[in-house]
Design an enzyme around this catalytic site. Sequence first.
Site, PDB file in Angstrom:
ATOM      1  N   GLU A 107      -9.971   2.605   4.424  1.00 17.05           N
ATOM      2  CA  GLU A 107     -10.017   4.065   4.300  1.00 17.05           C
ATOM      3  C   GLU A 107     -11.313   4.627   4.877  1.00 17.05           C
ATOM      4  O   GLU A 107     -11.313   5.683   5.515  1.00 17.05           O
ATOM      5  CB  GLU A 107      -9.828   4.470   2.832  1.00 17.05           C
ATOM      6  CG  GLU A 107      -8.419   4.148   2.347  1.00 17.05           C
ATOM      7  CD  GLU A 107      -8.198   4.439   0.881  1.00 17.05           C
ATOM      8  OE1 GLU A 107      -8.886   3.812   0.054  1.00 17.05           O
ATOM      9  OE2 GLU A 107      -7.359   5.297   0.558  1.00 17.05           O
ATOM     10  N   GLU A 127      -3.889  -2.393  -2.005  1.00 14.96           N
ATOM     11  CA  GLU A 127      -3.933  -1.775  -3.337  1.00 14.96           C
ATOM     12  C   GLU A 127      -2.667  -2.029  -4.136  1.00 14.96           C
ATOM     13  O   GLU A 127      -2.697  -2.190  -5.357  1.00 14.96           O
ATOM     14  CB  GLU A 127      -4.167  -0.260  -3.225  1.00 14.96           C
ATOM     15  CG  GLU A 127      -5.594   0.151  -2.930  1.00 14.96           C
ATOM     16  CD  GLU A 127      -5.931   0.179  -1.439  1.00 14.96           C
ATOM     17  OE1 GLU A 127      -5.201  -0.468  -0.640  1.00 14.96           O
ATOM     18  OE2 GLU A 127      -6.915   0.838  -1.076  1.00 14.96           O
TER      19      GLU A 127
HETATM   20  C1  3H9 Z   1      -9.272   0.085  -3.538  1.00 13.63           C
HETATM   21  O1  3H9 Z   1      -9.884  -0.068  -2.516  1.00 13.63           O
HETATM   22  C2  3H9 Z   1      -8.909   1.429  -4.112  1.00 13.63           C
HETATM   23  C3  3H9 Z   1      -9.109   2.563  -3.144  1.00 13.63           C
HETATM   24  O2  3H9 Z   1      -8.009   2.705  -2.297  1.00 13.63           O
HETATM   25  C4  3H9 Z   1      -9.205   3.896  -3.846  1.00 13.63           C
HETATM   26  C5  3H9 Z   1     -10.405   4.171  -4.657  1.00 13.63           C
HETATM   27  C6  3H9 Z   1     -10.484   5.585  -5.144  1.00 13.63           C
HETATM   28  N1  3H9 Z   1     -14.180  -5.640  -5.843  1.00 13.63           N
HETATM   29  O3  3H9 Z   1     -11.368 -13.613  -3.108  1.00 13.63           O
HETATM   30  P1  3H9 Z   1     -12.671 -14.295  -3.029  1.00 13.63           P
HETATM   31  C7  3H9 Z   1     -15.078 -10.700  -5.490  1.00 13.63           C
HETATM   32  S1  3H9 Z   1      -8.752  -1.226  -4.447  1.00 13.63           S
HETATM   33  C8  3H9 Z   1     -14.962  -6.437  -6.602  1.00 13.63           C
HETATM   34  O4  3H9 Z   1     -12.851 -15.535  -3.810  1.00 13.63           O
HETATM   35  P2  3H9 Z   1     -12.216 -14.854  -0.238  1.00 13.63           P
HETATM   36  C9  3H9 Z   1     -14.184 -11.767  -6.134  1.00 13.63           C
HETATM   37  O5  3H9 Z   1     -13.885 -11.449  -7.452  1.00 13.63           O
HETATM   38  C10 3H9 Z   1      -9.444  -2.644  -3.626  1.00 13.63           C
HETATM   39  N2  3H9 Z   1     -15.076  -7.761  -6.403  1.00 13.63           N
HETATM   40  O6  3H9 Z   1     -13.112 -14.568  -1.511  1.00 13.63           O
HETATM   41  C11 3H9 Z   1     -15.043 -12.996  -5.998  1.00 13.63           C
HETATM   42  O7  3H9 Z   1     -16.000 -12.966  -7.020  1.00 13.63           O
HETATM   43  P3  3H9 Z   1     -16.500 -14.322  -7.724  1.00 13.63           P
HETATM   44  C12 3H9 Z   1      -8.657  -3.021  -2.430  1.00 13.63           C
HETATM   45  C13 3H9 Z   1     -14.392  -8.301  -5.412  1.00 13.63           C
HETATM   46  O8  3H9 Z   1     -13.168 -15.066   0.865  1.00 13.63           O
HETATM   47  C14 3H9 Z   1     -15.762 -12.773  -4.657  1.00 13.63           C
HETATM   48  O9  3H9 Z   1     -15.690 -11.358  -4.412  1.00 13.63           O
HETATM   49  N3  3H9 Z   1      -9.173  -4.268  -1.903  1.00 13.63           N
HETATM   50  C15 3H9 Z   1     -13.547  -7.541  -4.595  1.00 13.63           C
HETATM   51  O10 3H9 Z   1     -11.183 -15.866  -0.559  1.00 13.63           O
HETATM   52  C16 3H9 Z   1     -15.144 -13.509  -3.501  1.00 13.63           C
HETATM   53  O11 3H9 Z   1     -13.752 -13.202  -3.458  1.00 13.63           O
HETATM   54  C17 3H9 Z   1      -8.682  -5.447  -2.274  1.00 13.63           C
HETATM   55  O12 3H9 Z   1      -7.764  -5.531  -3.054  1.00 13.63           O
HETATM   56  C18 3H9 Z   1     -13.458  -6.148  -4.832  1.00 13.63           C
HETATM   57  N4  3H9 Z   1     -12.711  -5.340  -4.088  1.00 13.63           N
HETATM   58  O13 3H9 Z   1     -11.411 -13.495   0.013  1.00 13.63           O
HETATM   59  C19 3H9 Z   1      -9.295  -6.670  -1.664  1.00 13.63           C
HETATM   60  N5  3H9 Z   1     -12.969  -8.352  -3.690  1.00 13.63           N
HETATM   61  O14 3H9 Z   1     -17.134 -15.113  -6.618  1.00 13.63           O
HETATM   62  C20 3H9 Z   1      -9.512  -7.712  -2.690  1.00 13.63           C
HETATM   63  C21 3H9 Z   1     -13.445  -9.585  -3.924  1.00 13.63           C
HETATM   64  O15 3H9 Z   1     -17.434 -13.850  -8.770  1.00 13.63           O
HETATM   65  N6  3H9 Z   1     -10.232  -8.880  -2.202  1.00 13.63           N
HETATM   66  N7  3H9 Z   1     -14.300  -9.562  -4.968  1.00 13.63           N
HETATM   67  O16 3H9 Z   1     -15.246 -14.949  -8.281  1.00 13.63           O
HETATM   68  C22 3H9 Z   1      -9.663  -9.833  -1.438  1.00 13.63           C
HETATM   69  O17 3H9 Z   1      -8.513  -9.736  -1.039  1.00 13.63           O
HETATM   70  C23 3H9 Z   1     -10.463 -11.064  -1.133  1.00 13.63           C
HETATM   71  O18 3H9 Z   1     -11.493 -11.132  -2.071  1.00 13.63           O
HETATM   72  C24 3H9 Z   1     -11.079 -11.113   0.287  1.00 13.63           C
HETATM   73  C25 3H9 Z   1     -12.063 -12.325   0.378  1.00 13.63           C
HETATM   74  C26 3H9 Z   1      -9.959 -11.311   1.291  1.00 13.63           C
HETATM   75  C27 3H9 Z   1     -11.852  -9.863   0.580  1.00 13.63           C
END
Ligand code: 3H9
Length: 680
Positions: A107, A127
Amino acid sequence: MTSPISTRRHGDILIVTSNNPPVNALGHAVREGLVKAIEEADGDDQVKAVVIRCEGQTFFAGADISEFGTPKSFAPPMLPQVVDIIENCTKPVVAAIHGTAFGGGLEVALACHYRVAVPSAKLGVPEVKLGLLPGAGGTQRLPRVAGVAKALDMAATGNPIGAKEAHEVGLVDRLIEGDLESHAVAFADEVKEVRPVPRASERTDKIEGVDSSVFADFRKANARKFRGFDAPEYNIQAIEAAVSKPYAEGVQEERRLFMELMSGTQARAQQYFFFAERKAAKIDGIPEGTSPREIRKVGVIGAGTMGGGISMNFLSAGIPVTIVEMQQEALDRGTGVMRKNYEATAAKGRMTPEQVEKAMGLLTPTLKLEDLADCDLIIEAVFENMDIKKEVFGKLDRIAKPGAILASNTSYLNVDEIAASTSRPEDVLGLHFFSPANVMKLLEVVRGAKTAPDVLVTAMQLAKKIRKVAVVAGVCYGFIGNRMLMPRQIEANKLLLEGATPEQIDRVHVEFGMPMGPFQMADLAGVDIGWHRDPSRIENIRDALCAIDRWGQKKGAGFYDYDEKRRPSPSPKVQEIIEEFRAREGVTPREIDDQEIIDRTLYTMVNEGAKILEEGMAQRASDIDVVWVYGYGWPVYRGGPMFWADTEGPAKIVEGLKRRGFDVADLLARKAEAGEKFTR
Ligand code: 3H9
């Protein structure tokens, strides 16, 4: 505190850099920093254009999910404001994307006036997987930039696209080979004089004249996939609003729909599950800094369905496998099935013929156990019988090299007893794959009493490499998943006798959100699994079905009748057998309502889950939920059995169990009494 956002100049280009490990989530400090940076650009005549980039492994991966529900997520500037401020910048802003531009991250990129990306970047709005929709203008800008069909697909499924495809659909303006920052700066230099700056919110070219049938068709095509989930429909409605309303009204509609989802149980469950999955990888009681053993070669004993499926995981990840069978014929059959499975994947376009050959080229079939001498990990997948397993492990003890990890794929048997048949129990653990092992994401890692910490660490790391979600379980009959399945199956069988039908019990489970009910599952897996194989010994309904060859789908008949296309229908024969049993046991059938089925099949599972926790067989309640979502298709929008128990309320579960005459697990009783929850 220093801001995660810093700025510096390169000539007349302002380079804005985010450094917020691990994934540059858009937490409050990042949002604040971005706004300040745009103000800096707007307020300085020397600045002609802006580049927004990120340090570390990725561009902004989304809003900071850990802030959700806390005051920080509402602290201004909120993300919808931030993206508007970026888009309203009077100077061209370029997003320089690497890694994953996800959710709020995409976004932000959409609010920038241009997007450049490295070819390996991924762009997506996941999301929906958190029970949400892109809530910072994403549902309105994405269709304007990428087109309605692509936006619908990306938002409602949550699946990302690669930078190349993003370039083709207009979401990325230029693909960058080489150093991203310097090329992004050069790009900014090229576009710095463009006026008016191109704003996505002002575009209408891709949303004009879109027929409403696009939405109807999309809903229809995906109805099965979206069954039970709230968020996909909300995403569709938000994109419909982008097409039918002016931008400002569309954004308001997006906000309304976002807030509605955010306050629902499904979003809470799905966000809980996001962290549950990641927590599962963490093992209690492991000394800090324990490093894994190196796994360069894997041995698999048994080329049956399980052994073959297990091997495929490693081959697909590029790890050589030696597979052992006792007879040449079984070995050929097993490797033939593996090849066929790979070729079927290739036929669907999900693998190239070269990849098939590469994977099969890493496989060494053999009849000699001694050929496993150079393997770093050996997984036994032979018949589920303790004596046979002990014999195999005894032999392995003599053959395997020092330091090799010895694993059993047992589903029920005592891993400590298996380990005791070797002189190196510290190297032994259970690796319980779920069938089909090349498809199912769950791996139960069974920690024996003597399993060494580095063996466990290796297993968890390897699981990630072969794209499994691993959960640590203790040694108990059936570990976490199958142990909880048992009370469910026992009650389902009793309910049949008391008056329910297989169709009713299965329907209740499917309406709850499971992919299938207990009897559909039995028919799929094989009613004869674990049967004593004596047709004259009929002690229950299952024995009666097995005795007349009703072994499930594979025989065209089980608890259901099947036509030639494997479509099920209620079976008069099964009804007859059930009635015979009722007569035999002197049971007068009664009307059974759906709540009783829930109480007796699902509440008993929760009860067993509580016992598992209390005995320390699972490290945490959320691990149990991960097992059930990935191993048995528990609907993720209900979080898992333990999260669901919390939404029902432990007190209600206790009451339901007592009403039906069950003993309540101590931990469950204590939670109910104290008004506590399992998962929060
Ligand atoms: C959103 O954006 C809403 C908006 O539209 C509107 C708002 C108004 N936040 O997965 P990993 C942490 S909703 C906080 O093992 P990888 C995760 O917990 C969001 N923490 O790594 C982990 O912590 P820990 C939309 C986050 O390399 C560490 O980072 N976005 C977030 O296998 C490493 O993560 C998503 O849904 C976060 N957003 O994969 C994306 N993301 O080491 C969600 C990660 O303490 N994330 N952490 O356990 C992912 O899909 C994967 O984490 C990503 C990396 C592909 C980025």
